[in-house]
Design a protein around this motif. Structure first.
Motif, PDB file in Angstrom:
ATOM      1  N   GLN A   1      -2.878  14.177   1.354  1.00 33.47           N
ATOM      2  CA  GLN A   1      -2.588  12.947   0.535  1.00 33.47           C
ATOM      3  C   GLN A   1      -3.042  13.193  -0.732  1.00 33.47           C
ATOM      4  OE1 GLN A   1      -3.700   8.751   2.295  1.00 33.47           O
ATOM      5  NE2 GLN A   1      -5.200   9.004   0.488  1.00 33.47           N
TER       6      GLN A   1
ATOM      7  N   THR B   1       0.784  -1.065  -0.060  1.00 34.14           N
ATOM      8  CA  THR B   1      -0.072  -0.024  -0.147  1.00 34.14           C
ATOM      9  C   THR B   1       0.731   1.158   0.064  1.00 34.14           C
ATOM     10  OG1 THR B   1      -1.722  -1.193   1.089  1.00 34.14           O
ATOM     11  CG2 THR B   1      -1.813   1.318   1.047  1.00 34.14           C
TER      12      THR B   1
ATOM     13  N   CYS C   1      -3.275   7.163  -3.390  1.00 30.83           N
ATOM     14  CA  CYS C   1      -3.158   5.881  -2.481  1.00 30.83           C
ATOM     15  C   CYS C   1      -3.512   4.808  -3.515  1.00 30.83           C
ATOM     16  CB  CYS C   1      -4.186   5.755  -1.190  1.00 30.83           C
ATOM     17  SG  CYS C   1      -4.338   4.373  -0.402  1.00 30.83           S
TER      18      CYS C   1
ATOM     19  N   ARG D   1       1.079   5.519  -0.358  1.00 33.43           N
ATOM     20  CA  ARG D   1       0.313   6.714  -0.280  1.00 33.43           C
ATOM     21  C   ARG D   1       1.400   7.911  -0.576  1.00 33.43           C
ATOM     22  NH1 ARG D   1      -2.261   3.771   3.672  1.00 33.43           N
ATOM     23  NH2 ARG D   1      -4.328   3.949   3.671  1.00 33.43           N
TER      24      ARG D   1
END
Length: 218
Positions: free
Chosen positions: A205, A196, A208, A198
């Motif tokens: 952010q 994962t 993702c 990001r």
């Protein structure tokens, strides 16, 4: 209970069974009034249909290419979306050369203070187990990637033609097509993995995405 309400109630029971079997989210089935009247039944059917649509949209963010499963967990409206990721041969050999194609869309400029957080897990004993960071692999955090990019020994030709491997990056579509990459994943045992990633800029952010992949022998 009249025939119409009885038929609607049977419909709800049937839909609940189907949704449960297909892992759709089930809303609260107990009416606040304690009465299972026609209005409650219609509302229940509406909520179930909305749950189905939401699940369909979630599945639409997942793409499987050449065995690799890619999911934009930031959603389709995220400032950065990974459109394509392929690796050949597959499963990915833990050592040797692979051919990589990556396509991403930047909906806004990237300037500086870019942070990347990466969590990598291995599927073991029926659960996902986190892998520690070692040699830029595993579950690593890179607080400022711009200086790191400037130190790259080689930069893919496609990126050199667009922006180069340096900050800032202007918004647009970036693609690396069939680039040769040498792999050295010997610390990774053969098996299934999930990463994962990001991307964060100035605390916000921007992207993702999750990648499910398999590591095989060389």
């Amino acid at each position: 209970m009249n025939l119409k309400v009885h038929q609607l109630l049977l419909s709800v029971v049937f839909v609940l069974a189907v949704r449960f079997a297909t892992s759709y989210e089930i809303p609260d089935i107990i009416p606040k009034s304690g009465v299972y009247d026609e209005d409650w039944i219609k509302n229940m059917l509406y909520q179930l249909e909305q749950s189905k649509k939401t699940k369909h949209l979630q599945k639409a963010t997942r793409k499987v290419s050449n065995g690799i499963q890619l999911e934009n967990c930031g959603g389709a409206m995220a400032p950065i979306v990974v459109d394509e990721l392929t690796v050949s041969p597959y499963p990915i050999p833990y050592k040797g050369e692979v051919t990589v194609t990556v396509k991403a869309t930047l909906k806004q400029d990237l300037t500086n203070n870019i942070r990347i957080e990466m969590v990598t897990e291995k599927r073991q004993f029926g659960t996902w187990m986190k892998i520690d960071c070692k040699g830029y692999l595993g579950s690593c955090t890179f607080d400022d990637v711009c200086p790191m990019l400037s130190k790259l020994a080689t930069c893919p030709a496609e990126l050199q033609d667009q922006a180069g491997c340096k900050c800032p990056f202007a918004k647009g579509v970036y693609e690396v097509n069939r680039s040769k990459v040498k792999m050295n994943l010997q610390r990774y045992a053969i098996g299934n993995y999930r990463s994962t990633v990001r991307i964060i800029e100035n605390g916000n952010q921007l992207a993702c995405f999750k990648v499910l992949f398999c590591v095989g022998s060389s």
